[in-house]
Design a protein around this motif. Structure first.
Motif, short mmCIF file in Angstrom:
data_model
loop_
_atom_site.label_atom_id
_atom_site.label_comp_id
_atom_site.label_asym_id
_atom_site.label_seq_id
_atom_site.Cartn_x
_atom_site.Cartn_y
_atom_site.Cartn_z
N ALA A 100 0.86 -1.19 0.00
CA ALA A 100 0.00 0.00 0.00
C ALA A 100 0.89 1.24 0.00
O ALA A 100 1.19 1.80 1.06
N PRO A 101 1.34 1.67 -1.17
CA PRO A 101 2.24 2.83 -1.26
C PRO A 101 1.67 4.09 -0.62
O PRO A 101 2.42 4.95 -0.17
N GLY A 102 0.36 4.19 -0.56
CA GLY A 102 -0.26 5.39 -0.01
C GLY A 102 -0.42 5.40 1.49
O GLY A 102 -0.80 6.42 2.07
N LYS A 222 -5.09 15.12 5.99
CA LYS A 222 -4.98 14.65 4.62
C LYS A 222 -5.48 13.21 4.52
O LYS A 222 -5.13 12.36 5.34
N VAL A 223 -6.33 12.96 3.53
CA VAL A 223 -6.78 11.61 3.20
C VAL A 223 -5.78 11.09 2.17
O VAL A 223 -5.66 11.64 1.08
N ASN A 224 -5.05 10.05 2.51
CA ASN A 224 -3.95 9.59 1.66
C ASN A 224 -4.31 8.48 0.68
O ASN A 224 -3.67 8.33 -0.36
N LEU A 225 -5.30 7.67 1.03
CA LEU A 225 -5.66 6.50 0.24
C LEU A 225 -6.99 6.69 -0.47
O LEU A 225 -7.82 7.51 -0.06
N GLY A 226 -7.22 5.91 -1.53
CA GLY A 226 -8.47 5.99 -2.26
C GLY A 226 -8.44 7.09 -3.30
O GLY A 226 -7.42 7.74 -3.52
N ASP A 242 -6.54 0.73 -7.48
CA ASP A 242 -7.02 -0.13 -6.39
C ASP A 242 -7.21 0.66 -5.10
O ASP A 242 -7.57 0.09 -4.06
N GLY A 243 -6.96 1.95 -5.14
CA GLY A 243 -7.16 2.80 -3.96
C GLY A 243 -6.00 2.80 -3.00
O GLY A 243 -6.04 3.51 -1.99
N LEU A 244 -4.93 2.07 -3.31
CA LEU A 244 -3.83 1.91 -2.36
C LEU A 244 -2.63 2.80 -2.66
O LEU A 244 -1.66 2.82 -1.91
#
Length: 399
Positions: A100-102, A222-226, A242-244
């Protein structure tokens, strides 16, 4: 000197099973009274059960945690909770960047796990227990990693519906809330759910915000994923792979009173507790039977919060209110379980398979099914461990 316990306070006159309501009242005030009566009764049940555990060790009245509604917390307690959430957002992620890079923070670890497992934890046999363990594990992270000494609060949706979301203590945008609405932006079209699988589409209105949250503890968050499946006004769906991956953006909300009042009012909550006699009907009513035109008491608050990630089933834990919402979901299940404790906390308290509406077909969920939260928390446990809030790893209850 008297020794205090964490037993649920009960009035001098105890609630009797014979006097419990059997049908949800259509009157909001009466439905609220019904819910209070049901909660009092199952609270007594919890106290009676745990009073027998004192000599056996494990969960007892002496180490029981009591979860309370947000509005009943003091300002200091609310601030301690949001400070702990901000702390979790400041700590590095444990999820490998290759997966999950994010995921940049411990808070993101929970979001990434939910994204990865979305199709195995909604409309499945694990829906209720998985989210119980997930919410509890988040609470433990706040306590063990950020020094939080309180308990996970829950959000009474019916109370917010009566007051109006922007006036409710949990969403009024003050420093003692979980932040408030997003800035107002012009939005064109309704939110359209479904409609592509032969079932009628479900139409939801937009709210009074839609933009970035600018006040309260999470104004700079901050929202990082999705997004992995974000419903947009006009019927469009926004998907970022994939949101990740890493996709930093502001927290957006679009508070919509009409949704919370229609789907998650006191009558709807009481109905979800009193009408279903088996767990399949209970959890399907809660999530909304496909094609019924009802998103249930689970979907109502998610879409009433709206925005991003509120309208994204996959990424929804990216909004900090997710955990107060799911604590309330768990409270409703807790009440329903303890109305028939033996049946509803055992084998007959589970129904469904391991995949979303059994697509693709999968094995039935059982007491031996493993629940694994990946890098968010651990260790893996079985469904058997998660069927009671005062057994397995748990020792908590609700007021």
């Amino acid at each position: 000197m008297a020794v205090s316990t964490n037993a649920i306070p009960t009035p001098q006159e105890e609630a009797s099973a014979a006097d419990l309501p059997t049908q949800a009242s259509s009157d909001e005030s009466q439905a609220n009274d019904q819910l209070a009566q049901l909660a009092q009764f199952v609270g007594q049940t919890t106290n009676e059960t745990l009073s027998q555990n004192e000599k056996r060790g494990g969960c007892s009245l002496w180490n029981l945690s009591v979860r309370r509604e947000w509005s009943t917390l003091t300002k200091e307690q609310r601030k301690a909770y949001t400070d702990a959430v901000l702390c979790l957002q400041s700590k590095p992620a444990r999820t490998p960047s290759s997966l999950a890079p994010g995921a940049k923070s411990r808070f993101d670890d929970f979001v990434a796990t939910h994204i990865n497992q979305t199709n195995y934890i909604h409309y499945t046999g694990t829906f209720l227990a998985w989210h119980r363990y997930f919410t509890w594990s988040y609470e433990q992270a706040l306590r063990n990693e950020c020094g939080y000494t309180g308990v996970q609060p829950y959000w009474d949706w019916a109370l917010s519906g009566l007051l109006g979301l922007e006036k409710s203590p949990i969403l009024d945008g003050s420093e003692y809330s979980l932040s408030g609405n997003g800035e107002y932006i012009v939005q064109t079209g309704d939110i359209i759910l479904g409609g592509s699988n032969g079932l009628p589409a479900l139409i939801l209105p937009t709210g009074t915000g839609g933009g970035c949250v600018k006040s309260g503890p999470f104004a700079s968050m901050k929202v990082n994923l999705g997004p992995a499946g974000l419903a947009l006004p006009g019927g469009e769906l926004e998907v970022n792979g994939d949101g990740l991956s890493y996709n930093p953006r502001c927290l957006r909300r679009d508070l919509t009173d009409a949704i919370i009042r229609q789907y998650s009012n006191a009558t709807a909550i009481a109905y979800n507790i009193l009408k279903p006699k088996d767990v399949y009907d209970f959890q399907m009513t809660m999530q909304g039977y496909p094609g019924s035109g009802n998103i249930g008491i689970h979907g109502g608050p998610h879409y009433a919060i709206g925005g991003d990630p509120g309208r994204d089933v996959n990424t929804s834990p990216g909004d900090p209110i997710f955990y107060a919402h799911h604590a309330m979901i768990d409270r409703v299940w807790w009440i329903w379980q303890l109305l028939d404790q033996k049946t509803r906390t055992g084998t007959n308290g589970i129904a469904g398979t391991g995949t979303f509406l059994d697509s693709p077909p999968s094995a039935n969920t059982t007491l031996d099914t493993i629940i694994d939260l990946g890098y968010a928390a651990g260790p893996p446990v079985t469904m058997r461990d998660l069927m009671s809030t005062t057994d397995g790893p748990f020792c908590y209850t609700y007021l």
